[in-house]
Design a protein around this motif. Structure first.
Motif, PDB file in Angstrom:
ATOM      1  N   THR A  46       1.025  -1.252  -0.052  1.00  0.00           N
ATOM      2  CA  THR A  46      -0.112   0.048   0.003  1.00  0.00           C
ATOM      3  C   THR A  46       0.794   1.344   0.153  1.00  0.00           C
ATOM      4  O   THR A  46       1.987   1.198   0.689  1.00  0.00           O
ATOM      5  N   GLY A  47       0.332   2.272  -0.505  1.00  0.00           N
ATOM      6  CA  GLY A  47       1.093   3.579  -0.505  1.00  0.00           C
ATOM      7  C   GLY A  47       0.721   4.525  -1.498  1.00  0.00           C
ATOM      8  O   GLY A  47      -0.294   4.180  -2.246  1.00  0.00           O
ATOM      9  N   LYS A  48       0.808   5.931  -1.254  1.00  0.00           N
ATOM     10  CA  LYS A  48       0.240   7.033  -2.292  1.00  0.00           C
ATOM     11  C   LYS A  48       1.359   7.396  -3.424  1.00  0.00           C
ATOM     12  O   LYS A  48       1.038   7.607  -4.348  1.00  0.00           O
ATOM     13  N   ASP A  49       2.593   7.312  -3.079  1.00  0.00           N
ATOM     14  CA  ASP A  49       3.602   7.803  -4.022  1.00  0.00           C
ATOM     15  C   ASP A  49       5.139   6.969  -3.712  1.00  0.00           C
ATOM     16  O   ASP A  49       4.786   6.125  -2.998  1.00  0.00           O
ATOM     17  N   ARG A  50       6.001   7.378  -4.477  1.00  0.00           N
ATOM     18  CA  ARG A  50       7.033   6.676  -4.455  1.00  0.00           C
ATOM     19  C   ARG A  50       7.749   6.554  -2.812  1.00  0.00           C
ATOM     20  O   ARG A  50       8.416   5.516  -2.597  1.00  0.00           O
ATOM     21  N   THR A  51       7.548   7.331  -2.006  1.00  0.00           N
ATOM     22  CA  THR A  51       8.003   7.416  -0.930  1.00  0.00           C
ATOM     23  C   THR A  51       7.921   5.989  -0.001  1.00  0.00           C
ATOM     24  O   THR A  51       8.547   5.516   0.707  1.00  0.00           O
ATOM     25  N   ALA A  52       6.590   5.463  -0.436  1.00  0.00           N
ATOM     26  CA  ALA A  52       6.189   4.190   0.092  1.00  0.00           C
ATOM     27  C   ALA A  52       7.116   3.179   0.014  1.00  0.00           C
ATOM     28  O   ALA A  52       7.277   2.193   0.604  1.00  0.00           O
ATOM     29  N   CYS A  53       7.729   3.195  -1.195  1.00  0.00           N
ATOM     30  CA  CYS A  53       8.794   2.061  -1.709  1.00  0.00           C
ATOM     31  C   CYS A  53      10.000   2.359  -1.607  1.00  0.00           C
ATOM     32  O   CYS A  53      10.793   1.574  -2.238  1.00  0.00           O
ATOM     33  N   LEU A  54      10.345   3.410  -0.587  1.00  0.00           N
ATOM     34  CA  LEU A  54      11.817   3.479  -0.507  1.00  0.00           C
ATOM     35  C   LEU A  54      12.292   2.827   0.848  1.00  0.00           C
ATOM     36  O   LEU A  54      11.309   2.642   1.654  1.00  0.00           O
ATOM     37  N   THR A  55      13.438   2.476   0.746  1.00  0.00           N
ATOM     38  CA  THR A  55      14.087   1.511   1.898  1.00  0.00           C
ATOM     39  C   THR A  55      13.855   2.366   3.163  1.00  0.00           C
ATOM     40  O   THR A  55      13.562   1.560   4.458  1.00  0.00           O
ATOM     41  N   GLU A  56      14.164   3.722   3.141  1.00  0.00           N
ATOM     42  CA  GLU A  56      14.130   4.415   4.436  1.00  0.00           C
ATOM     43  C   GLU A  56      12.775   4.396   4.926  1.00  0.00           C
ATOM     44  O   GLU A  56      12.331   4.119   6.289  1.00  0.00           O
ATOM     45  N   LYS A  57      11.679   4.479   4.407  1.00  0.00           N
ATOM     46  CA  LYS A  57      10.372   4.539   4.779  1.00  0.00           C
ATOM     47  C   LYS A  57       9.980   3.147   5.095  1.00  0.00           C
ATOM     48  O   LYS A  57       9.346   3.019   6.280  1.00  0.00           O
ATOM     49  N   ALA A  58      10.004   1.960   4.314  1.00  0.00           N
ATOM     50  CA  ALA A  58       9.535   0.973   4.744  1.00  0.00           C
ATOM     51  C   ALA A  58      10.368   0.070   5.930  1.00  0.00           C
ATOM     52  O   ALA A  58       9.717  -0.676   6.319  1.00  0.00           O
ATOM     53  N   GLY A  59      11.545   0.598   6.162  1.00  0.00           N
ATOM     54  CA  GLY A  59      12.118   0.122   7.219  1.00  0.00           C
ATOM     55  C   GLY A  59      13.019  -1.558   6.789  1.00  0.00           C
ATOM     56  O   GLY A  59      13.800  -2.005   7.649  1.00  0.00           O
ATOM     57  N   HIS A  60      12.658  -1.816   5.627  1.00  0.00           N
ATOM     58  CA  HIS A  60      13.468  -3.211   5.285  1.00  0.00           C
ATOM     59  C   HIS A  60      13.879  -2.962   3.900  1.00  0.00           C
ATOM     60  O   HIS A  60      13.211  -2.140   3.086  1.00  0.00           O
ATOM     61  N   GLU A  61      14.320  -3.915   3.454  1.00  0.00           N
ATOM     62  CA  GLU A  61      14.980  -3.993   1.786  1.00  0.00           C
ATOM     63  C   GLU A  61      13.485  -4.063   1.211  1.00  0.00           C
ATOM     64  O   GLU A  61      12.888  -4.917   1.565  1.00  0.00           O
ATOM     65  N   VAL A  62      13.237  -3.305   0.146  1.00  0.00           N
ATOM     66  CA  VAL A  62      12.047  -3.311  -0.581  1.00  0.00           C
ATOM     67  C   VAL A  62      12.136  -4.128  -1.761  1.00  0.00           C
ATOM     68  O   VAL A  62      13.071  -4.017  -2.506  1.00  0.00           O
ATOM     69  N   GLY A  63      11.169  -4.897  -1.869  1.00  0.00           N
ATOM     70  CA  GLY A  63      10.642  -5.839  -3.286  1.00  0.00           C
ATOM     71  C   GLY A  63      10.057  -4.973  -4.196  1.00  0.00           C
ATOM     72  O   GLY A  63      10.153  -3.789  -4.428  1.00  0.00           O
ATOM     73  N   ALA A  64       8.973  -5.947  -4.620  1.00  0.00           N
ATOM     74  CA  ALA A  64       8.288  -5.332  -5.462  1.00  0.00           C
ATOM     75  C   ALA A  64       7.492  -4.108  -4.896  1.00  0.00           C
ATOM     76  O   ALA A  64       7.122  -3.953  -3.981  1.00  0.00           O
ATOM     77  N   CYS A  65       7.096  -3.015  -5.835  1.00  0.00           N
ATOM     78  CA  CYS A  65       6.483  -1.802  -5.346  1.00  0.00           C
ATOM     79  C   CYS A  65       4.936  -1.984  -5.964  1.00  0.00           C
ATOM     80  O   CYS A  65       4.594  -1.258  -6.969  1.00  0.00           O
ATOM     81  N   TRP A  66       4.134  -2.713  -5.319  1.00  0.00           N
ATOM     82  CA  TRP A  66       2.549  -2.817  -6.089  1.00  0.00           C
ATOM     83  C   TRP A  66       1.743  -1.676  -5.961  1.00  0.00           C
ATOM     84  O   TRP A  66       0.948  -1.538  -6.792  1.00  0.00           O
ATOM     85  N   PRO A  67       1.896  -0.738  -5.088  1.00  0.00           N
ATOM     86  CA  PRO A  67       1.007   0.677  -5.223  1.00  0.00           C
ATOM     87  C   PRO A  67       1.391   1.251  -6.512  1.00  0.00           C
ATOM     88  O   PRO A  67       0.418   1.630  -7.066  1.00  0.00           O
TER      89      PRO A  67
END
Lengths: 506, 401
Positions: free
Chosen positions: A70-91
């Motif tokens: 889930t997320g609104k824009d690119r920041t949701a799919c950044l490692t800093e925001k997610a807190g773990h290594e990010v895989g696919a960015c489904w939003p």
């Protein structure tokens, strides 16, 4: 008696059971015979399993475990925001889904696209199931009615006339072209060494143009009369229906056997009338959606389906032409087929995009999508011709000979005896052509059309969603769509092949 | 009383009818005339329209533009090229780039195809399943999709030059492409090549001689030590006498980029990887079908004749499998060459990209340029199909003998 019992051996107890033979079936058997039967094989098994482990686990982690949902824009799919290594960015896919499916088709009109998808599926699925009846009507609807309906649904717009005005318009174009050619030759003859010949030829052509003009005069007169009436489309429609039905009735054998043909023709026209009424074509139809707004999966499917539908008649004609004994037609068919099969599709698309507009009259602009469609249809037609030729060669000679012995003409032999059998043989080949056509539609993104792949590529450049994993996510999604379509069709082709070869199985 | 059959009458009219109209006779001749008239009419319309359109758009026609200056740069060329060269030279630069990517792609595709086919044929269950999954996935995704995947996703995700992925310290992979050691020719190069050429010629001669001896006199001559001597020994001697033929200049990280070595542009890497994996999956299926087409009895017959397993494979199974494999394999090679035109999507400077792409947009002479481009591919595929029909004819002859 005692002697006998002493010298012979009579078993007194049961033989002990032997151990069951090593199992060679089932999972245990598979393990024993295919995986662990020798030291070398054990090593290979371990290596193979390791390879699979290192490919599958990271892929699953990327797609599911590490993915952001889930997320609104690119920041949701950044490692800093997610807190773990990010895989696919489904939003990102959620945000771009409509663009990938419809392109920029206006939102209020999207029900037209969905309706077309539904109609296509409703006609295609029964066609693919061999058990279901009425294949003739079904394929007629799919190959002839659906393309026309889909055009008016997707593109919109209405019609100003019907059969009479179209025929009149075409014949008038032909007449003008002939007359123009004649005038040109006459003009040319003023400055040429073979002037008299050119002059005579030119005058003959002009004469032919005048003759054609007077021959089609009744038709143009009728057209003008119908266009002047209060309901031009419907009056034209009624006249066309009456004329075509009457001609078919006479050709079908008149009072004796023509009844069935007449009913079929009237039913077809009734269907067309219902279509015109439902879509309101006589009153301008749906609002026009320019093809530049089409995109995504819509364009991919439109090109693939139009390509396969248009390539069938082209392919049949070329295949018959190549087997014909008339020299010019055979040579032309061979040259045509070999030419289009010898060049890459991308040059064909360049040809259709850059050269074709130069070949049509200047006031007559060809739509970008239509250009690509023409290129794809010619290209696929040449390949289809070779597939169908294989089917024609597979029909036993005796079939055509028996038909001639019964007194059938060449046309009847071909259309009633040879072609139906040939087409049945090549269903797997046709499906395989369709698979490669479906994959090849992605090439239209090079000539500035936004198909699924083109839309995907366009969506990468959106700064609102630019993350390190955007590209991988997009490719995973689009790849899944392509794979499902192509893999499904290839399985279907195998299924049909097995059905056709049922008598050879042992 | 002569019983010799009478000669058939000449029937000139009948023969003429047959030659002109085929089985349908004069009706066919009429059909042909109508057909020719329609073709002539279409051709006239096309030419007339093209002439008017070109005039109204002020586009020149003819092939004169080929001698003009191109005025644009190409980021990879095998022959010397700069932006003041002519369109002719652009054409050859593009053609050579197409040939380069096709040849390298064919080599890798063949290797991948044979390896995957071996996996799929292997009795080992895991390997055959991995091979099958590879083939299904790669064959069912569009080639352009795969090219873009490698180019936009994988290669773009590679690190910058300073954090390059090093392979044995000689190859470096980063987002600017692949850095490879650059071969530098030494004085010993030409003697080395000459020695190699002599070795190959002598080896071929020896093989011919040995086969003649075997087929004509039934004499088995052991030639492999001499062949080995020619192919390895002669070049070795030349190296001892004249020194190393080549040295490799290793790439070194200097500042933010590499000094030394040669850079393979990322477009080339992406295109080669995609083309060879894609075509490789098709080749794998062809090879598998070819091997499976040889009947099991052939292997058994070979061993009952007392041939060893290797000899049976070499002399009996492989030649029969090759007969099935070669024609579709060739058409896959041709497909790969034609598919290399997808380079235009990622900007690798192949024929279509620089000539039918950039040159068309600069000169506007679409008709001439696209016709030339199509002509190149057409020539290639017609040559290949001619070679294949000669091959098929020879196979048929040897089967019939």
């Amino acid at each position: 008696m005692t002697d006998i019992s002493a010298s012979s051996f009579v078993r007194q107890d049961l033989v002990a059971e032997r151990a069951a033979p090593a199992k060679t079936t089932g999972f245990i058997g598979f393990l024993r015979t295919r995986l662990l039967n020798s030291p070398g094989n054990i090593l290979l098994t371990i290596l193979g399993l390791l390879l699979a482990w290192y490919l599958i686990i990271p892929a699953l982690r990327f797609l599911l475990v590490d993915a952001v949902w889930t997320g609104k824009d690119r920041t949701a799919c950044l490692t800093e925001k997610a807190g773990h290594e990010v895989g696919a960015c489904w939003p990102y896919i959620q945000a771009k889904l409509t663009q990938l499916i419809y392109g920029f088709y206006p939102e209020a009109q999207r029900w037209r696209v969905n309706l077309t998808y539904g109609l296509g599926a409703a006609l295609l699925l029964p066609l693919l199931m061999p058990r279901l009846p009425a294949k003739g009507v079904n394929s007629g609807l799919f190959f002839f009615a659906l393309p026309v309906v889909a055009f008016f649904l997707l593109h919109g717009g209405g019609i100003a006339g019907f059969g009479v005005s179209w025929t009149a318009g075409l014949l008038q174009l032909f007449e003008q072209s002939i007359g123009g050619a004649g005038d040109l030759l006459v003009n040319l003859s003023k400055s040429s060494a073979i002037a008299p010949l050119l002059w005579v030829l030119g005058k003959l052509l002009v004469l032919a143009g005048v003759v054609i003009h007077w021959l089609i005069y009744p038709l143009t007169w009728l057209r003008d009369l119908l266009q002047a009436s209060s309901l031009p489309v419907w009056s034209d429609f009624v006249v066309t229906a009456a004329v075509v039905s009457a001609v078919l009735f006479v050709l079908g054998g008149g009072m004796r056997t023509g009844g069935k043909v007449l009913i079929g023709s009237l039913l077809t026209f009734a269907g067309i009338a219902v279509g015109i009424k439902l879509m309101g074509l006589d009153r301008g139809g749906f609002p026009i959606v320019d093809t530049r707004l089409w995109g995504g999966l819509l364009v991919t499917l439109v090109i693939a389906i139009t390509g396969i539908v248009a390539s069938m008649p082209i392919g049949i004609a070329l295949a018959l032409g190549r087997r014909s004994s008339i020299p010019l037609i055979r040579i032309f068919s061979i040259a045509f087929i070999e030419f289009w099969r010898g060049v890459p599709l991308i040059t064909v698309l360049f040809f259709a995009t850059y050269m074709l507009p130069l070949f049509v009259p200047g006031n007559f602009s060809v739509d970008g999508l239509l250009r690509a469609l023409i290129g794809v249809a010619i290209f696929t037609g040449a390949y289809m011709a070779e597939v169908i030729r294989g089917g024609l060669a597979a029909v036993a000679r005796g079939q055509a000979e028996a038909a001639s012995a019964l007194g059938l003409s060449w046309w009847k032999t071909t259309s009633l005896i040879v072609l139906p059998q040939a087409l049945r043989y090549v269903i797997p080949g046709i499906v395989n052509s369709f698979i490669s056509l479906f994959k090849d539609t992605s090439l239209v993104s090079i000539v500035a059309l936004f198909d699924l792949l083109g839309s995907l590529r366009a969506s990468f450049s959106d700064p609102a969603w630019s993350t390190p994993t955007t590209a991988f996510t997009g490719f995973a999604f689009a790849g899944l769509i392509y794979f499902v379509f192509c893999f499904g069709m290839s399985r279907y082709s195998l299924f049909v092949e097995n059905r056709l070869n049922a008598h050879r199985r042992h | 009383m002569s019983i010799a059959p009478r000669k058939p009458p000449l029937q000139l009219a009948l023969r003429l009818k047959r030659a002109l109209g085929g089985k349908t006779g004069w009706k066919g001749v009429a059909a042909q005339i109508a057909f020719a008239a329609i073709l002539a009419w279409i051709a006239y319309e096309v030419v007339a329209n093209a002439r008017t359109n070109l005039e109204t758009q002020h586009i020149a026609s003819g092939f004169g533009f080929l001698n003009y200056n191109a005025g644009f740069d190409v980021n990879q060329s095998l022959i010397a090229y700069n932006n003041s060269d002519t369109y002719w030279r652009v054409f050859f630069v593009g053609l050579l780039n197409t040939v380069l990517v096709s040849v390298i792609g064919i080599v890798f595709a063949t290797a991948i195809g044979f390896i995957v086919a071996l996996c799929r044929l292997s009795p080992n269950g895991v390997l055959s399943r991995i091979g099958g999954i590879y083939v299904e996935i790669v064959r069912n995704l569009p080639l352009l999709f795969q090219i873009l995947f490698w180019y936009l996703a994988v290669l773009a995700a590679l690190p910058a030059p300073r954090q390059s992925i090093s392979i044995f310290g000689t190859f470096f992979l980063n987002n600017r492409g692949l850095i490879v050691p650059q071969p530098v020719s030494e004085p010993g190069l030409y003697p080395f090549l000459a020695a190699l050429a002599v070795g190959i010629v002598v080896a071929l001669g020896l093989r011919h001689f040995a086969r003649r001896a075997l087929f004509q006199r039934g004499q088995m001559i052991r030639i492999w030590p001499y062949v080995l001597g020619c192919l390895v020994g002669l070049p070795l001697i030349s190296m001892l006498v004249f020194g190393w033929p080549l040295t490799f200049e290793l790439p070194q990280l200097k500042g933010f980029n590499f000094a030394g070595g040669a850079r393979v542009i990322p477009e080339f890497v992406a295109l080669t990887v995609a083309l060879s994996t894609y075509t490789g999956s098709f080749i794998a299926e062809i090879v598998r079908a070819g091997v499976m087409s040889v009947h099991k009895g052939q292997m058994e017959a070979g061993s009952s004749l007392g041939l060893s397993r290797a000899a049976t494979l070499r002399l009996i199974v492989v030649p029969q499998a090759m007969r099935v494999i070669v024609p579709p394999l060739t058409s896959q090679y041709l497909n790969l060459t034609k598919n290399s035109s997808l380079a235009v999507a990622i900007g690798y400077p192949d024929l279509v990209s620089v000539f039918a792409g950039t040159a068309v947009s600069q000169t506007g002479q679409a008709i001439e340029i696209i016709a030339m481009t199509m002509g190149v591919y057409l020539l290639l595929s017609l040559t290949t199909s001619a070679l294949m029909s000669i091959y098929g004819w020879r196979i048929n002859r040897s089967m019939a003998a």
